[in-house]
Design an enzyme around this catalytic site. Structure first.
Site, PDB file in Angstrom:
ATOM      1  N   SER A  31     -10.894   4.209  -6.523  1.00  0.00           N
ATOM      2  CA  SER A  31     -11.468   2.748  -5.378  1.00  0.00           C
ATOM      3  C   SER A  31     -13.328   2.386  -7.276  1.00  0.00           C
ATOM      4  O   SER A  31     -13.385   4.013  -7.371  1.00  0.00           O
ATOM      5  CB  SER A  31     -12.000   3.447  -5.291  1.00  0.00           C
ATOM      6  OG  SER A  31     -13.192   2.055  -4.230  1.00  0.00           O
ATOM      7  N   TYR A  43     -17.031   8.393   1.875  1.00  0.00           N
ATOM      8  CA  TYR A  43     -16.037   7.854   1.367  1.00  0.00           C
ATOM      9  C   TYR A  43     -15.839   7.840  -0.455  1.00  0.00           C
ATOM     10  O   TYR A  43     -14.678   8.376  -1.140  1.00  0.00           O
ATOM     11  CB  TYR A  43     -15.517   6.207   1.555  1.00  0.00           C
ATOM     12  CG  TYR A  43     -14.777   5.814   1.179  1.00  0.00           C
ATOM     13  CD1 TYR A  43     -13.483   6.100   1.050  1.00  0.00           C
ATOM     14  CD2 TYR A  43     -14.949   4.942   0.507  1.00  0.00           C
ATOM     15  CE1 TYR A  43     -12.426   4.871   0.405  1.00  0.00           C
ATOM     16  CE2 TYR A  43     -13.915   4.015  -0.316  1.00  0.00           C
ATOM     17  CZ  TYR A  43     -12.811   4.158  -0.351  1.00  0.00           C
ATOM     18  OH  TYR A  43     -11.670   3.418  -0.788  1.00  0.00           O
TER      19      TYR A  43
HETATM   20  P1  NAD Z   1      -5.507  -0.509   4.871  1.00  0.00           P
HETATM   21  O1  NAD Z   1      -6.743   0.416   6.042  1.00  0.00           O
HETATM   22  O2  NAD Z   1      -5.477  -1.379   5.355  1.00  0.00           O
HETATM   23  O3  NAD Z   1      -4.083   1.242   4.044  1.00  0.00           O
HETATM   24  C1  NAD Z   1      -5.116   1.832   4.776  1.00  0.00           C
HETATM   25  C2  NAD Z   1      -3.553   3.243   4.821  1.00  0.00           C
HETATM   26  O4  NAD Z   1      -3.056   3.837   4.356  1.00  0.00           O
HETATM   27  C3  NAD Z   1      -2.945   1.579   6.357  1.00  0.00           C
HETATM   28  O5  NAD Z   1      -0.862   1.926   6.143  1.00  0.00           O
HETATM   29  C4  NAD Z   1      -2.753   3.404   6.826  1.00  0.00           C
HETATM   30  O6  NAD Z   1      -1.491   4.153   8.496  1.00  0.00           O
HETATM   31  C5  NAD Z   1      -2.936   4.659   6.194  1.00  0.00           C
HETATM   32  N1  NAD Z   1      -3.453   5.288   6.490  1.00  0.00           N
HETATM   33  C6  NAD Z   1      -4.724   6.462   6.483  1.00  0.00           C
HETATM   34  N2  NAD Z   1      -4.740   7.446   7.106  1.00  0.00           N
HETATM   35  C7  NAD Z   1      -3.872   8.216   7.386  1.00  0.00           C
HETATM   36  C8  NAD Z   1      -3.105   9.058   7.422  1.00  0.00           C
HETATM   37  N3  NAD Z   1      -4.126  10.600   8.427  1.00  0.00           N
HETATM   38  N4  NAD Z   1      -2.050   9.847   7.062  1.00  0.00           N
HETATM   39  C9  NAD Z   1      -0.947   8.724   7.085  1.00  0.00           C
HETATM   40  N5  NAD Z   1      -1.984   7.588   6.735  1.00  0.00           N
HETATM   41  C10 NAD Z   1      -2.917   7.079   6.877  1.00  0.00           C
HETATM   42  O7  NAD Z   1      -7.047  -0.250   3.626  1.00  0.00           O
HETATM   43  P2  NAD Z   1      -6.275  -0.885   2.441  1.00  0.00           P
HETATM   44  O8  NAD Z   1      -7.550  -1.460   1.565  1.00  0.00           O
HETATM   45  O9  NAD Z   1      -4.876  -1.176   1.724  1.00  0.00           O
HETATM   46  O10 NAD Z   1      -6.842   0.508   1.468  1.00  0.00           O
HETATM   47  C11 NAD Z   1      -5.427   1.346   0.967  1.00  0.00           C
HETATM   48  C12 NAD Z   1      -6.139   1.492  -0.843  1.00  0.00           C
HETATM   49  O11 NAD Z   1      -7.139   1.463  -0.973  1.00  0.00           O
HETATM   50  C13 NAD Z   1      -6.504   3.066   0.079  1.00  0.00           C
HETATM   51  O12 NAD Z   1      -6.954   4.260  -0.733  1.00  0.00           O
HETATM   52  C14 NAD Z   1      -8.535   2.482   0.122  1.00  0.00           C
HETATM   53  O13 NAD Z   1      -8.452   3.416   0.350  1.00  0.00           O
HETATM   54  C15 NAD Z   1      -8.105   1.644  -1.004  1.00  0.00           C
HETATM   55  N6  NAD Z   1      -8.334   0.704  -1.758  1.00  0.00           N
HETATM   56  C16 NAD Z   1      -9.224  -0.172  -1.026  1.00  0.00           C
HETATM   57  C17 NAD Z   1     -10.449  -1.218  -1.327  1.00  0.00           C
HETATM   58  C18 NAD Z   1      -9.959  -2.601  -0.293  1.00  0.00           C
HETATM   59  O14 NAD Z   1     -11.574  -2.742  -0.566  1.00  0.00           O
HETATM   60  N7  NAD Z   1      -9.896  -2.948   0.806  1.00  0.00           N
HETATM   61  C19 NAD Z   1     -10.788  -0.831  -2.419  1.00  0.00           C
HETATM   62  C20 NAD Z   1     -11.025  -0.350  -3.309  1.00  0.00           C
HETATM   63  C21 NAD Z   1     -10.048   1.200  -3.050  1.00  0.00           C
END
Ligand code: NAD
Length: 255
Positions: free
Chosen positions: A142, A162
């Protein structure tokens, strides 16, 4: 390409958001995709169906990556399907939390570190025998690993814990890249900015959108595909000379 020649990718947390977009994009590039999920079996099966409907190959497999033996359980399931080789590992699953410093609990930190750091650490450990010359690991980190976003103040909720898990992952990426390089395995990070998914509070309110746009050079909210395309590039042969890098996919955030 026959089924046996297809490259195989595992995408963690692929039932929705960035993971889902990445699974679809890798399948579009001709890879067979293992769609990992934590609890959302129905959504994961829908991703598998979408890939198959486009002529691709996919399978869903579940494991709670925050549990102590989650990584081991997932690795065993992967080995059963792929046999001896995994071409692409995308470490995407993660959880976030916003709170004031004084409101964080030890349970919050345990969940954040178990899911975002311990799970990926031991998944790489457990999958090592399957990763060889030409394999690639892409870790979704991130923008917050390297810069403070939002309005930092004691009275405001912050995602500092986080952010620290993502900093830990960026450090692991460099170490994994150095250790696995001699084996021909590349390891890189993609560092998204604010992306419109279920996780992101910034995209849900007008104030949040304004904060997001004010720190970006490009004036729209990022989409899961904006990240998925960078992940698929890093996972591909086109990125053969890139390892140990962290590529921002953030519309030019906090320049
Ligand atoms: P999201 O919440 O839609 O997806 C997160 C995924 O992780 C989900 O499919 C969830 O089921 C899975 N997950 C969470 N805990 C889990 C566990 N204990 N066991 C198995 N699976 C688990 O969010 P997203 O935005 O798609 O996030 C994906 C990645 O991108 C993450 O690592 C997040 O930190 C990163 N990210 C997101 C953003 C944003 O703005 N959305 C920005 C920077 C980084």
């Amino acid at each position: 390409m026959s089924s046996s020649e297809k490259k195989i990718a595992l995408v963690t947390g692929a039932s929705r958001g960035i993971g889902r977009a990445t699974a679809l994009a890798l399948a579009g590039d001709g890879l067979k995709v293992l769609v990992h999920y934590g609890r959302s079996a129905v959504e994961a099966e829908a991703v598998v169906e979408a890939i198959r409907a486009n002529g691709g190959e996919a399978e869903a497999l579940g494991a709670d990556l925050a549990s102590e033996d989650g990584a081991k359980t997932l690795a065993e399931k992967v080995r059963t399907i792929v046999g001896s080789r995994l071409d692409v590992l995308v470490l995407n699953a993660g959880v976030s939390k916003a709170a004031r410093i004084e409101d964080y609990t030890t349970a919050d930190l345990e969940t954040l570190y178990a899911t975002n750091v311990r799970g990926p650490f031991f998944l790489v450990q457990q999958l090592l025998p399957l990763l060889g010359e030409g394999s690639s690991i892409v870790v979704v980190t991130s923008v917050v690993a390297r810069g403070v976003v939002g309005k930092p103040a004691l009275e405001n909720p912050s995602i500092l814990a986080y952010a620290s898990t993502k900093g830990a992952l960026e450090t692991l990426v460099k170490n994994w890249a150095a250790i696995l390089g001699p084996r021909g395995v590349r390891v890189n990070a993609v560092a998204p900015g604010i992306i419109d998914t279920d996780m992101s509070n910034f995209t849900k309110t007008e104030a949040g959108r304004e904060t997001a746009l004010s720190m970006q050079a490009l004036k729209r909210i990022g989409k899961p595909d904006d990240v998925a395309d960078v992940v698929t590039f890093l996972a591909s042969e086109k990125a053969r000379w890139i390892t140990g890098a962290s590529i921002p996919a953030d519309g030019g955030s906090k320049l």
